[in-house]
Write a protein that holds these residues in place. Structure first.
Motif, PDB file in Angstrom:
ATOM      1  N   HIS A  80      33.523  41.469  37.772  1.00 50.84           N
ATOM      2  CA  HIS A  80      35.110  41.332  37.534  1.00 50.84           C
ATOM      3  C   HIS A  80      35.556  42.740  37.662  1.00 50.84           C
ATOM      4  O   HIS A  80      36.832  43.024  37.933  1.00 50.84           O
ATOM      5  N   ARG A  83      35.981  44.385  40.815  1.00 49.91           N
ATOM      6  CA  ARG A  83      37.175  43.907  41.675  1.00 49.91           C
ATOM      7  C   ARG A  83      38.389  45.041  42.045  1.00 49.91           C
ATOM      8  O   ARG A  83      38.789  45.038  43.004  1.00 49.91           O
ATOM      9  N   THR A  90      33.255  45.244  46.198  1.00 46.74           N
ATOM     10  CA  THR A  90      32.795  43.883  45.330  1.00 46.74           C
ATOM     11  C   THR A  90      31.860  43.236  46.178  1.00 46.74           C
ATOM     12  O   THR A  90      30.712  42.823  45.831  1.00 46.74           O
ATOM     13  N   LEU A 137      38.497  41.130  31.688  1.00 44.36           N
ATOM     14  CA  LEU A 137      37.552  40.797  32.688  1.00 44.36           C
ATOM     15  C   LEU A 137      37.155  39.121  32.208  1.00 44.36           C
ATOM     16  O   LEU A 137      36.873  38.295  32.971  1.00 44.36           O
ATOM     17  N   SER A 140      39.873  36.867  33.628  1.00 39.45           N
ATOM     18  CA  SER A 140      39.479  36.766  35.099  1.00 39.45           C
ATOM     19  C   SER A 140      38.209  35.703  35.460  1.00 39.45           C
ATOM     20  O   SER A 140      38.563  34.975  36.413  1.00 39.45           O
ATOM     21  N   LEU A 141      37.457  35.910  34.563  1.00 33.91           N
ATOM     22  CA  LEU A 141      36.206  35.160  34.828  1.00 33.91           C
ATOM     23  C   LEU A 141      36.512  33.851  34.544  1.00 33.91           C
ATOM     24  O   LEU A 141      35.961  32.637  35.287  1.00 33.91           O
ATOM     25  N   ASP A 144      38.187  32.045  37.365  1.00 39.00           N
ATOM     26  CA  ASP A 144      37.116  31.202  38.169  1.00 39.00           C
ATOM     27  C   ASP A 144      36.555  30.048  37.866  1.00 39.00           C
ATOM     28  O   ASP A 144      36.340  29.352  38.622  1.00 39.00           O
TER      29      ASP A 144
END
Lengths: 212, 212
Positions: A80, A83, A90, A137, A140-141, A144
């Motif tokens: 992440h 990115r 990436t 991060l 963001s993870l 997902d």
């Protein structure tokens, strides 16, 4: 007009995911569009998560849990952090880290992450700084992981096509050949698009003979 | 020279198995050879059977256990009683009983077995007599269940091709069209024969949105 993108959900721990991301990488050079997304096998298989998600990988401190938890969380967070350096960076980092672990049999650890960053030609100063902004991060993870759950991802690689159809695609073999990659991908599409409504094709695995 | 035969393992309880046996039935008329074999979902999913087979359906008295056990054991034994009337009679009986349960939504019970026997044009006296020789039927069923276990069957329908390759093939849709059946079967074969070494293609199932 934006291009129709297939998402590929993966976990760095998984050799099948490695082969799936390699496949997507070959197909990208051919003009297919893929986006890299994360699914955590440790979270997905966690006993507290049978119905809903009670246990999130993103709530765990670094360096805790079993070997797979300790290996996968930093790898996901590092990916992440890359990115912000763009999509190509990436992909290079992701493939380099996958290859280190599954092709070159290195542990999925800080040394492997550092080497993958170098091989991917990252701006290493920016990468180090980005990794320190850990809260972002993790958020963001988590996005997902939450989307993977809602799609129903249960293993990796899972490919989610632009029309929303999605399936786990487990390959024993690796290809880096464009023609072969196209054929394998076409077969995956033929299964998902068949009017038979194919939900599963799963090979049986031989078991030892029974005492009868 | 004997013809190469694909075995199809099924349980009368399973609607996917019904569609698989219908598919095989259509393909037979086209010259493909299939043999009907039994796999018990109740036995396969039994908690005592996680590693080996400790619990055999064939060791259970009739009329005991849960609904699925009570429905499937007599149906399997009846199908074994038909075998002495030949392969065509066995196909007719099997399809009639499957259709009664999954197409016409009748309970899988003694009445359904009796009607299926009539529809299949069995010699009813011989069928009744054969059903009474229960020990032999149980031994014949047990041979199917043991082979299914060794092949690694875990769900139905599972098709075991003449070369030994075998996979669970779960279809949402039914066909009785020869051309369509050929296409679906060809696709199954293409997946098993692909140099990709495809172990699994399994669709993801959407889950409710998470509270994030």
């Amino acid at each position: 007009m934006s291009k129709a993108v297939t998402e590929v959900y993966f976990d760095f721990l998984c050799p099948y995911a490695w082969r799936g991301v390699e496949l997507a990488g070959v197909l990208r050079q051919d003009g297919e569009a893929f986006a890299l997304r994360h699914f955590s096998l440790v979270q997905g298989n966690h006993k507290e998560n049978e119905k809903d998600v009670q246990w999130w990988l993103t709530d765990q401190p670094l360096g805790e849990g079993d070997r797979f938890q300790q290996q996968s969380l930093p790898a996901f967070l590092a990916a992440h952090a890359v990115r912000e350096q763009g999509e190509e960076a990436t992909w290079r980092f992701t493939l380099a880290l996958f290859r280190a672990h599954h092709e070159h049999k290195k542990p999925l650890d800080e040394a492997a992450i550092g080497e993958a960053a170098q091989q991917a030609g990252l701006d290493l100063g920016a990468f180090t700084a980005a990794r320190e902004a850990e809260a972002g991060l993790r958020a963001s993870l988590r996005a997902d992981l939450a989307e993977a759950h809602e799609i129903g991802v249960f293993g990796t690689p899972t490919f989610v096509r632009p029309d929303g159809s999605a399936a786990y695609f487990r390959l024993e073999n690796l290809t880096r050949d464009a023609q072969e990659a196209r054929e394998w991908w076409k077969l995956y599409g033929a299964v998902l698009d068949s009017p038979a409504g194919i939900a599963t094709i799963k090979r049986a695995k031989r078991r030892p003979a029974l005492k009868r």
